[in-house]
Design an enzyme around this catalytic site. Structure first.
Site, short mmCIF file in Angstrom:
data_model
loop_
_atom_site.label_atom_id
_atom_site.label_comp_id
_atom_site.label_asym_id
_atom_site.label_seq_id
_atom_site.Cartn_x
_atom_site.Cartn_y
_atom_site.Cartn_z
CG HIS A 159 -2.07 -1.00 1.05
ND1 HIS A 159 -3.28 -0.70 0.73
CD2 HIS A 159 -1.92 -2.33 1.31
CE1 HIS A 159 -4.02 -1.83 0.62
NE2 HIS A 159 -3.29 -2.94 1.13
CG ASP A 355 0.88 9.09 0.57
OD1 ASP A 355 1.10 8.09 1.20
OD2 ASP A 355 0.31 10.21 1.24
#
Length: 465
Positions: A159, A355
């Site tokens: 993730h 991110d």
């Protein structure tokens, strides 16, 4: 249909009568298990008082699904979770080698907990199960399951970002952890760039791409979130926020307190806007919602102090008795209330330094009123930047450019705002969380091994050793 076994560091067991969608990984689990028989396995989130955690797992049935959880001992929690996962893997995978604090003790704890997870899960597995493992806490789980003789299709999804091989190899004994991903049949990454980075690591360090590495950009439940945003506008909390703005435009940031999110850089950029564009004084309010996290880690305490200091300086320099430029809030809100806040904001400021995806960016877009949408300002270093072409992309390390992007967003004509929003909303409608889960599971199902495959894989790795 084969049973789906989901494995993650944390398992959120729903309480009777509680809302089904708690957010985060729970939403992805809902999508993956939709219409399927399955179970969710992982850590309970509890740390046992005694030195050794109980070996007996907890098994709970809720809404036709099975939840199997383990407690961690204090030693496991410190070495596996606080130590190796969060003080070594997290910074390195976010391109921050300078913050990694490696010890062989923490590595041993990480490998030990992965082995314990595999040993406990083993007794619950059936030959036809499909296993989907999530995130950086469990890099070596497939290796442990293979050693126990399981030939099930095992997939993995990361993730968070995956840096280039030269950064991955800076991790001491990286073959023990990153190399463990080669035992998975399918490894999913957030972006094509992440997939390319891991693929090159396999090729340079293992001599071949031993696992199938592909990009599967994670998403959100688009229609559900859009409806939640519309409904939230009737809530008292959203009404109170709107009233408190007194007609001012709202700029909104929502992030967990973490050095990867670039919160100090963002606040400096807003301060530069007020310094350089006095016409915005008293006309805009910046709300930064930042729940605290990992407060026992020194780096996080330093970030909190830095952010609080910057907010105080800017409010002291520009505020007046009737207007506070920055509202800094350290608490969590429900997904519904956040959706209403997103819909209220003229500017969504999503500027992480790095991110994997950043679902806040997608939630902000989906929450907007299509007749009067706000503008998303997005870091070029967020995975979402590869998909959300209607956003204003910025380099978060350049405060002057971010300040100019904020001004552009605040002054953007309605027609341009609507066009940008429409393209992004259309993309997120066709690429929602259900499509993400279906695509990954279908790809993993196609990797079902033929008899004897595991023996061949073992022989291959024994020759390389």
């Amino acid at each position: 249909m084969s049973r789906l076994v989901l494995v993650s560091n944390r398992v959120m067991v729903p309480e009777p009568g509680a809302s089904r969608r708690a957010g985060g990984l729970a939403v992805a689990v809902d999508a993956a298990l939709k219409g399927r028989e399955g179970l969710w396995f992982g850590w309970s989130g509890k740390v046992a008082d005694e030195e050794d955690a109980p070996t007996r797992p907890s098994v709970v049935e809720r809404r036709g699904r099975t939840y199997i959880t383990l407690d961690l001992s204090k030693i496991d929690f410190q070495e596996y979770y606080n130590g190796f996962a969060n003080r070594v893997l997290w910074p390195i995978l976010h391109y921050r080698i300078d913050l990694a604090e490696f010890t062989s003790v923490d590595l041993a704890g990480y490998l030990r907990v992965n082995a314990r997870f595999a040993e406990t899960l083993s007794s619950y597995l059936q030959p036809d199960d499909i296993i989907w493992v999530h995130d950086y806490h469990l890099l070596t789980l497939a290796k442990e399951l293979r050693a126990l003789g399981h030939e099930n299709p095992i997939g993995f999804f990361l993730h968070i970002p995956c840096p280039p091989p030269d950064l991955l190899t800076a991790l001491p004994q990286h073959a023990e952890t990153i190399g463990g991903l080669s035992h998975y049949d399918l490894v999913g990454l957030q972006t094509e760039a992440d997939a390319e980075n891991l693929g090159r690591y396999f090729e340079t360090e293992l001599g071949s791409n031993a696992a199938n590495v592909r990009a599967f950009p994670v998403s959100i439940d688009t229609p559900v979130y859009a409806r939640a945003a519309r409904n939230a506008m009737r809530s008292r909390q959203v009404a109170d926020l709107r009233a408190s703005l007194a007609g001012r435009q709202l700029i909104l940031g929502v992030d967990r307190l973490d050095y990867s999110k670039g919160i100090p850089h963002r606040i400096q950029a807003f301060g530069h806007l007020l310094d350089s564009r006095p016409e915005f004084l008293g006309q805009v309010t910046f709300l930064q919602i930042t729940p605290r996290s990992r407060t026992d880690v020194p780096e996080y305490a330093e970030i909190e102090q830095s952010v609080s200091s910057l907010v105080g300086q800017i409010n002291g320099r520009h505020g007046d008795p009737a207007w506070t430029p920055i509202r800094y809030v350290n608490r969590s809100f429900t997904r519904g209330i956040l959706a209403g806040y997103y819909r209220t904001a003229r500017v969504g400021l999503v500027t992480p330094l790095r991110d994997g995806m950043n679902l806040v960016a997608k939630e902000y877009v989906v929450a907007q009123d299509p007749e009067d949408p706000g503008v998303l300002i997005l870091s070029q270093f967020a995975g979402a930047a590869a998909e959300l072409e209607g956003a204003l992309l910025v380099n978060p390390h350049e405060p002057e450019a971010v300040a100019e992007a904020i001004a552009t967003a605040l002054e953007m004509p309605l027609a341009e705002r609507k066009a940008r929003h429409e393209s992004m909303f259309s993309h997120l409608t066709h690429n929602d969380i259900d499509r993400w889960a279906d695509h990954f599971i279908a790809a993993l199902e196609s990797k079902r091994r033929h008899p004897g495959f595991l023996d061949g894989l073992r022989n291959l790795f024994s020759l390389r050793a």
